[in-house]
Design a protein around this motif. Structure first.
Motif, PDB file in Angstrom:
ATOM      1  N   ARG A 103       0.816  -1.190   0.000  1.00  0.00           N
ATOM      2  CA  ARG A 103       0.000   0.000   0.000  1.00  0.00           C
ATOM      3  C   ARG A 103       0.856   1.248   0.000  1.00  0.00           C
ATOM      4  NH1 ARG A 103      -3.908  -3.316   2.608  1.00  0.00           N
ATOM      5  NH2 ARG A 103      -4.866  -4.246   0.783  1.00  0.00           N
ATOM      6  N   MET A 104       1.982   1.150   0.679  1.00  0.00           N
ATOM      7  CA  MET A 104       2.865   2.306   0.673  1.00  0.00           C
ATOM      8  C   MET A 104       3.377   2.578  -0.733  1.00  0.00           C
ATOM      9  SD  MET A 104       3.221   3.475   3.841  1.00  0.00           S
ATOM     10  CE  MET A 104       4.787   4.268   3.952  1.00  0.00           C
TER      11      MET A 104
ATOM     12  N   LEU B 139       0.739   4.367  -2.602  1.00  0.00           N
ATOM     13  CA  LEU B 139       0.682   5.767  -2.196  1.00  0.00           C
ATOM     14  C   LEU B 139       1.841   6.546  -2.778  1.00  0.00           C
ATOM     15  CD1 LEU B 139      -0.517   5.421   1.465  1.00  0.00           C
ATOM     16  CD2 LEU B 139      -1.626   6.670  -0.342  1.00  0.00           C
TER      17      LEU B 139
ATOM     18  N   LEU C 103       0.871   7.817  -5.961  1.00  0.00           N
ATOM     19  CA  LEU C 103      -0.130   8.867  -5.943  1.00  0.00           C
ATOM     20  C   LEU C 103       0.459  10.209  -5.539  1.00  0.00           C
ATOM     21  CD1 LEU C 103      -3.363   7.376  -4.416  1.00  0.00           C
ATOM     22  CD2 LEU C 103      -3.003   8.297  -6.674  1.00  0.00           C
ATOM     23  N   VAL C 104       1.292  10.157  -4.545  1.00  0.00           N
ATOM     24  CA  VAL C 104       1.828  11.401  -4.021  1.00  0.00           C
ATOM     25  C   VAL C 104       2.997  11.823  -4.887  1.00  0.00           C
ATOM     26  CG1 VAL C 104       2.912  12.467  -2.039  1.00  0.00           C
ATOM     27  CG2 VAL C 104       1.113  10.790  -1.713  1.00  0.00           C
TER      28      VAL C 104
ATOM     29  N   ILE D  71       3.158  11.824   2.804  1.00  0.00           N
ATOM     30  CA  ILE D  71       1.736  11.608   2.573  1.00  0.00           C
ATOM     31  C   ILE D  71       0.917  12.562   3.427  1.00  0.00           C
ATOM     32  CG2 ILE D  71      -0.126   9.952   2.921  1.00  0.00           C
ATOM     33  CD1 ILE D  71       1.940   7.777   2.243  1.00  0.00           C
TER      34      ILE D  71
ATOM     35  N   LEU E  84      -1.921  10.709  10.455  1.00  0.00           N
ATOM     36  CA  LEU E  84      -2.680  10.436   9.244  1.00  0.00           C
ATOM     37  C   LEU E  84      -4.106  10.074   9.577  1.00  0.00           C
ATOM     38  CD1 LEU E  84      -2.284  10.297   6.222  1.00  0.00           C
ATOM     39  CD2 LEU E  84      -1.685   7.909   6.438  1.00  0.00           C
TER      40      LEU E  84
ATOM     41  N   CYS F  23      -3.421  -0.974   7.740  1.00  0.00           N
ATOM     42  CA  CYS F  23      -3.546  -1.416   6.359  1.00  0.00           C
ATOM     43  C   CYS F  23      -4.729  -0.732   5.683  1.00  0.00           C
ATOM     44  CB  CYS F  23      -3.741  -2.940   6.357  1.00  0.00           C
ATOM     45  SG  CYS F  23      -3.308  -3.713   4.834  1.00  0.00           S
TER      46      CYS F  23
ATOM     47  N   LEU G 137      -4.168   3.003   5.081  1.00  0.00           N
ATOM     48  CA  LEU G 137      -3.420   3.345   3.878  1.00  0.00           C
ATOM     49  C   LEU G 137      -4.291   3.243   2.636  1.00  0.00           C
ATOM     50  CD1 LEU G 137      -0.012   1.644   4.626  1.00  0.00           C
ATOM     51  CD2 LEU G 137      -0.586   4.037   4.760  1.00  0.00           C
ATOM     52  N   ASP G 138      -5.143   2.242   2.618  1.00  0.00           N
ATOM     53  CA  ASP G 138      -6.094   2.121   1.510  1.00  0.00           C
ATOM     54  C   ASP G 138      -6.967   3.350   1.401  1.00  0.00           C
ATOM     55  OD1 ASP G 138      -7.188  -1.332   1.100  1.00  0.00           O
ATOM     56  OD2 ASP G 138      -5.896  -0.025  -0.083  1.00  0.00           O
TER      57      ASP G 138
ATOM     58  N   THR H  13      -6.509   6.209   2.659  1.00  0.00           N
ATOM     59  CA  THR H  13      -5.737   7.415   2.345  1.00  0.00           C
ATOM     60  C   THR H  13      -5.545   7.544   0.850  1.00  0.00           C
ATOM     61  OG1 THR H  13      -4.582   7.157   4.434  1.00  0.00           O
ATOM     62  CG2 THR H  13      -3.602   8.627   2.820  1.00  0.00           C
ATOM     63  N   ALA H  14      -5.232   6.440   0.217  1.00  0.00           N
ATOM     64  CA  ALA H  14      -4.994   6.501  -1.215  1.00  0.00           C
ATOM     65  C   ALA H  14      -6.256   6.954  -1.947  1.00  0.00           C
ATOM     66  CB  ALA H  14      -4.543   5.128  -1.728  1.00  0.00           C
TER      67      ALA H  14
ATOM     68  N   ILE I  90      -6.962  10.617  -1.221  1.00  0.00           N
ATOM     69  CA  ILE I  90      -6.097  11.530  -1.980  1.00  0.00           C
ATOM     70  C   ILE I  90      -6.627  11.687  -3.391  1.00  0.00           C
ATOM     71  CG2 ILE I  90      -3.832  11.689  -3.061  1.00  0.00           C
ATOM     72  CD1 ILE I  90      -2.615  10.680  -0.527  1.00  0.00           C
TER      73      ILE I  90
END
Lengths: 515, 179
Positions: A383-384, A387, A390-391, A407, B135, B148, B151-152, B154-155, B158
């Motif tokens: 997931r990182m 991201l 995306l970022v 982030i 966050l 986990c 983060l999902d 967050t994506a 965004i």
């Protein structure tokens, strides 16, 4: 939605099934199970395998006739080899395999090359250093002994060949080991051979070291002969077993560098194998093993493919894990792992990892907690990475903490931009109607306003833009990105918790700059 | 509706745009002709911002935790003012149900955080957990998520925020230019 999102984020999940199958076809470390049981069908139904099927069947049927025209054979075999070669070439086969294939394609003895090609091309990367030497010495000898008229059966009857083929086809692993030397078309053997990674054979003992390979070797060419049309490869229970065994041997054949090292541990594993196998097959119900073996395969894939393009492997693994995560029950998996761990701990002293079910990586802890933890960590790192895509501007950043910092900054800047824009809209002269129809014109949709990419790195210099505070008006009129951030940060310094203040008049006085 | 002609797939952008514009017209209808006090300006701004967030959350529906959290917050906060009595009863029921569920969920993170802190810190940097909590504050509804899922969310958040910014900037540009 999630799949679509990940698709947009540059990661492909299901649309990669074709790619995965191709990759699997190429990367078949024999034992390496590229496809989970869910996708095994995809793996084997991909066009490459179908070509392989057709070519193999045609090739096999010809020697069975024993009066086959050599020209036909050679043609078919060359076709097969070229197809396999194309598969191999498209799949970034290691440099070893390419001259390997080429030597076969150009080989004089069609039957020889055919027999070699099928077991050897399917795991193109397997034991290549060994194979190279052995093959080259074998080719001439076989050429002399066989002659053009030799059928495959005669070919396989050569004991010397059996030994050497054994060394080649160590991939064959589970399907071959333990079988009596039976020549002729045995569909089970053939199917087991064909679905090496997903062998349908009943007995799947541990594969591994050379003594066992000799027995396997005799099976190798025989299995090649058979064309498996009614493939029971999809048999799940056998699949699970085969996966386990093949995973074992997969560990042995962990790529070229690890190969020689793994060979030393083979005897130990092999001894423990037959003992452990019946225990495990009885202990773990077949229904659960697919899940565990899926998990294990993934780890194996990850491990074995670590040298490969990491992105692809991880992408594949991502999809695997997601599918598994959505379907699997974490509790069941842990239970299975504990069961498997218990089984393995009862065995005589073994290498620290349990390579039967759990498939822990080499040199790592194997208790169920650490395994689950590792899975979780891997999910988080996936997931990182998403991201990171995306970022903007965090490709250079390494480390999770720093990434999280970026982030957080980005999300904060986006939220501030939304606030700033809403303020701007509030300040717009509302005598104009928000004519929905006119606004839904092409302007909004076609003009791709550039994402505030420059904003983000400029955010750090927002403090330098504090001096622009009195110049809010020009900033309001034209969206200049640096000024926006500066103003946003200014406004936020004046109204830090904007969301909380609803009745703070004194705070509103800072809006003096507004028209 | 025009967006369907342009974007037959009815993307997030189109949904958000249509909703936001409708909300904007409504908000501007409420606004007095000549804003006299800064407070009114501020209120106006707040309404617009809320409209933006709300329309974004509605565009995402309830597919995402953060959108659900926003909608829940909005309903619980604004239902007394904006909702009629019948809807209020329903919304109160909904919000009470959501509150109870949320409280149940909220209790979890305390345990989860403890476990997570111990396990995560074993394997990762020490600053990781604090940043994760930061966050969590940023992403709506982030308190009730494990790392986990956070983060999902967050994506996706965004992605939606960037869409929102794009659309709003475009609208603002159009209207500021046409002044």
């Amino acid at each position: 939605m999630e799949n679509q999102f990940f698709l947009n984020a540059g990661i492909q999940s299901h649309p990669m099934s074709a790619w995965q199958s191709l990759f699997a076809a190429m990367e078949i470390h024999t034992t390496e199970l590229n496809c989970s049981p869910d996708q095994s069908q995809d793996c084997f139904m991909n066009p490459n395998w179908e070509q392989f099927d057709s070519a193999l069947s045609s090739m096999v049927s010809s020697p069975a006739a024993s009066n086959s025209n050599i020209s036909n054979e050679s043609f078919i075999i060359r076709e097969l080899i070229s197809k396999l070669g194309s598969i191999g070439n498209s799949g970034e086969i290691s440099p070893h395999s390419q001259p390997f294939l080429a030597s076969y394609i150009n080989g004089n003895n069609s039957t020889n090359t055919s027999c070699y090609s099928t077991p050897l091309n399917s795991p193109p990367k397997l034991n290549l250093p060994l194979m190279d030497n052995l093959v080259k010495e074998k080719l001439p000898s076989l050429g002399k002994s066989m002659g053009l008229n030799s059928s495959v059966a005669d070919f396989s009857a050569d004991p010397g060949f059996a030994e050497r083929a054994a060394k080649f086809s160590c991939f064959g692993s589970s399907s071959f080991n333990g079988r009596t030397t039976q020549f002729g078309l045995n569909t089970n053997e053939i199917s087991a051979y064909r679905s090496n990674p997903l062998t349908a054979n009943v007995k799947l003992p541990r594969v591994s070291s050379s003594p066992s390979l000799k027995a396997m070797g005799s099976q190798g060419p025989v299995a090649v002969q058979g064309a498996n049309k009614n493939s029971p490869w999809q048999d799940r229970s056998e699949l699970a077993n085969s996966q386990e065994a093949s995973n074992v041997s997969e560990q042995n054949h962990n790529g070229d560098p690890g190969l020689k090292a793994s060979k030393d541990s083979n005897p130990r594993k092999r001894k423990a194998g037959p003992k452990a196998k019946p225990k495990e097959t009885s202990a773990s119900p077949p229904a659960n093993t697919p899940k565990v073996s899926e998990l294990n395969e993934e780890r194996n894939e990850k491990r074995c493919k670590s040298s490969e393009s990491k992105g692809n492997g991880n992408g594949f693994v991502i999809s695997e894990e997601e599918a598994k995560g959505s379907n699997g029950n974490a509790g069941d998996e842990k239970q299975n792992k504990t069961n498997n761990n218990n089984d393995t701990t009862t065995k005589p002293p073994e290498p620290p990892k349990d390579y039967i079910h759990v498939r822990a990586r080499r040199g790592q802890a194997t208790d169920s907690h650490s395994l689950a933890e590792r899975v979780r960590r891997e999910k988080i790192s996936e997931r990182m990475k998403l991201l990171q895509n995306l970022v903007p501007g965090c490709n250079k950043v390494t480390g999770k903490a720093l990434m999280l910092d970026e982030i957080i900054n980005y999300v904060q800047s986006l939220q501030r931009q939304v606030e700033f824009l809403s303020m701007k809209l509030a300040s717009v002269n509302t005598s104009l109607d928000f004519n929905v129809d006119s606004l839904m014109s092409k302007d909004i949709f076609q003009s791709n306003n550039t994402l505030p990419h420059p904003i983000f790195p400029i955010d750090s210099s927002a403090s330098a833009i504090f001096g622009h505070q009195p110049q809010q008006n020009p900033a309001l009129q034209c969206s200049v990105d640096p000024l926006e951030t500066g103003i946003c940060s200014n406004l936020n310094t004046h109204l830090p918790p904007i969301n909380q203040f609803t009745e703070t008049v004194p705070q509103v006085n800072s809006f003096s700059g507004f028209p | 509706m025009n967006p369907s002609d342009l974007n037959p797939s009815s993307s997030l952008k189109s949904r958000f745009t249509s909703r936001f514009l409708r909300a904007l017209t409504k908000v501007n209808a409420q606004k007095p002709i000549s804003p006299s006090s800064p407070r009114q300006i501020f209120q106006h701004y707040r309404r617009i911002k809320v409209a933006a967030d709300k329309s974004m959350a509605y565009s995402v529906r309830s597919r995402r935790s953060w959108s659900r959290a926003i909608l829940w917050k909005l309903r619980s906060r604004y239902s007394p003012h904006l909702v009629s009595s019948a809807r209020r009863r329903r919304s109160v029921k909904i919000t009470s149900a959501i509150i109870s569920r949320h409280q149940g969920i909220m209790k979890k993170p305390s345990h989860e955080n403890e476990n997570k802190a111990s396990t995560v810190e074993n394997h990762q940097d020490n600053g990781f957990v604090e940043r994760a909590d930061e966050l969590r504050e940023l992403v709506p509804g982030g308190e009730a998520m494990d790392l986990c899922k956070l983060l999902d969310e967050t994506a996706h958040y965004i992605k939606c925020l960037t869409t929102q910014v794009q659309v709003m900037r475009k609208i603002a540009d159009i209207y500021s230019l046409s002044e």
